[in-house]
Every structure is written in structure tokens, then in C-alpha cells.
Design a protein around this motif. Sequence first.
Motif, mmCIF file in Angstrom:
data_model
loop_
_atom_site.group_PDB
_atom_site.id
_atom_site.type_symbol
_atom_site.label_atom_id
_atom_site.label_comp_id
_atom_site.label_asym_id
_atom_site.label_seq_id
_atom_site.Cartn_x
_atom_site.Cartn_y
_atom_site.Cartn_z
ATOM 1 N N ARG A 1 -4.541 3.000 -4.108
ATOM 2 C CA ARG A 1 -3.369 3.015 -3.600
ATOM 3 C C ARG A 1 -2.651 1.608 -3.326
ATOM 4 O O ARG A 1 -1.473 1.254 -2.855
ATOM 5 C CB ARG A 1 -3.260 3.714 -2.444
ATOM 6 N N TYR B 1 0.746 -1.129 0.118
ATOM 7 C CA TYR B 1 0.050 -0.055 -0.029
ATOM 8 C C TYR B 1 0.742 1.355 -0.141
ATOM 9 O O TYR B 1 2.067 1.263 0.741
ATOM 10 C CB TYR B 1 -1.027 0.169 1.235
ATOM 11 N N GLN B 2 0.505 2.265 -0.610
ATOM 12 C CA GLN B 2 1.228 3.460 -0.809
ATOM 13 C C GLN B 2 0.355 4.672 -0.531
ATOM 14 O O GLN B 2 -0.334 4.989 -1.248
ATOM 15 C CB GLN B 2 2.034 3.736 -2.205
ATOM 16 N N SER B 3 0.390 5.326 0.726
ATOM 17 C CA SER B 3 -0.146 6.424 1.063
ATOM 18 C C SER B 3 0.398 7.477 0.264
ATOM 19 O O SER B 3 1.788 7.524 -0.349
ATOM 20 C CB SER B 3 -0.114 6.499 2.391
ATOM 21 N N ILE B 4 -0.615 8.464 0.046
ATOM 22 C CA ILE B 4 0.076 9.951 -0.780
ATOM 23 C C ILE B 4 1.378 10.387 0.121
ATOM 24 O O ILE B 4 1.405 10.878 1.272
ATOM 25 C CB ILE B 4 -0.982 10.962 -0.759
#
Length: 336
Positions: free
Chosen positions: A220, A173-176
Amino acid sequence: MARNEQLIRQHKLLQLLELSRFGRTLEELRADLVADLGLSKLHERTVRRDIEALQAAGFDIQSETVQRGRVFKLGQNTTDVHEIGISATELIALSIGRELLYPLMGTQYWRGIETFWNKVQEAVPNGVFDHYARYRAALHVFGSPNKSYERQEGMLKTINRAILEHRVVEIEYQSIGKPVSTRKIEPYGLAVYQSSIYVVAAAPEIADSKERLRNWKLDRFHHAKLLDEYFKPDPKIDLSKHLGRSIGIFSGDSPATVKIKLGRRSASYLSEDPWHPEQTLDRVDDEATILTVPASHPRELLPKVLALGADAEVLEPEEFRKTVADTVQAMADAYQ
């Protein structure tokens, strides 16, 4: 194999047979089941037993030998059971709903919507459909972005299976503004908000039960892997309450009560298009109204307040007021 897995598999089998006009072989059905349900393995013998079980339950599943082998398909007695009777008004309502769900393109949900819509068009008499088409041409639905979840379709299937079977999912998962991280989640359900799909899931590493449930944006996700780990769903979790506590997708166990001073114009906007079903508007005088609304995080309130410009002022809590003030100051500095 658990009974619920067998039922899910057999239900999917009926869907596959329903979509197939010329029938499918056991190998084709097996491959589709593996892909659609995210299975690691499945034997043709299991598919054959599922077909036999459905036949024993009364479903008209027929087989015949064609050039590519023995194929299975639904017989006439099954395909005619769900004959559709629908009016022009119901067609209009259905078509509007279909267009509002455009953000689901690329998912199995959208294929279901399109399959049903095609069935409806084929089932209604020409006169009814012509009547619908004339009225529908005068009504336009727009505002939804051109978005597709085709890239995330496989991950969505994995998460759906995890929700049904209460299994832990390992995600990338890639948060902003942050690098990709690997973590585990316990998925409870899905939510569609402002054209985006969110996975409502608990974070196992968080001990506080009031803080464990989070909303993870599907856009994401880089990868989702179903693990052979199971979790016990918390009976106290009510997704409707969880998602309905705040004005946006952010959510918490105890949302803040936010008070905002509105001018006459903004008060009119908020009476026409409420931010939340529990909001209140208390008129102070001819020029001012106090909006009281629940919100879980300043970030979900910020774009709404900024959209009203100088006609809205956040009064409390102080954290929300400061977030808006700091943003306005930064904007002013950028424009000097």
C-alpha cells in the motif's frame, strides 16, 4: 559521517564486488551504492577510501585496467574463503526454504537468496547434487501466490536504511477504501506474513506508547522518503512479542482472549494446524470443544471462523461475536 553508515557502505561494497565477475569501476560502484542504500550523494573519493580500508583490513581486493577503465574485484584469496560443504539433505532443506520465500522476489533479499543458491550448486560435487535432485523431485512446495515486490524495491531499501539509522520516513500510504495520505513513520523492523511484507513502525502523532506501533503493508506504499529527522528507539519495544501476541498481522498491546465453540471436525483441524502457539483446546463432550486463542482485532479472526462454517461459533468477547454475526447475516441477505 557516522561510523555505522561507513560500515554499512563497506559491507555493501563487498557484496557488489562479490557479485561482479569482471570487476567494477569506481563510478559503477558509486552508482550502485547510491541506488542500493538510498543515498542522496556519494563521492568517488569516499568509495576509494572504503576500498583502501577494506584492503587494509585484509580483504583481497585487486584492481586492473581494462577497456572501460580501472576496475576492482575480489581476488582468489577472498572468493575461496567461504567454501561450502553441504549434504543432499541440507540441499533439500535449503531449496524448500528458497521456494517458501518466493514472495520476496523483486527485493534485495531475493537476490541474496539466488546468489547463495547458485554458489551452493556450483560448490557441491555432481554426485551430491544428483542425489539431492532425485529426492527433491518427489517433494513439492506450493500455496504461495505469484507475487513480486519489484515495484517497491526502492522504497524497501529506503526503509531498511531508516531502520538501521533510526530515521523518520515520510510515506504516501493508501489504506483499503481510502485515498492516499501522507504521513510520517518511525520504522523498527520488517515482517513477512502470508506472502506479504509489513513495515513495523511507530506513528509519531500517537501519544499513547501502547498504541503507537503499527504494521504497515508494503503493497500500500506509493512513496517513501528518508528525512533528516532521527528518533530514539523505545527500549521497551520487543518486535517478537509485538508480532507474537495475536493470530494474524494485527497486533496490540493487550490482545483479547477469544473463546470459540468448535464441532468435532473443526477441533480436529485446529489440533493439526493451530492458529496460535498459545491456543488451548478444551473438550466439553464428544461433539464440542472450546478453543481459546488471543486475537487483537475481529477482522483477523473473521476469515478463519468463516472458513469453518457452521462448525464454529464465537462465544466471546461480544465485539468479536457481533462482527461474525453481522457478516453472516449480510452474506445470507446477499444469497437470498
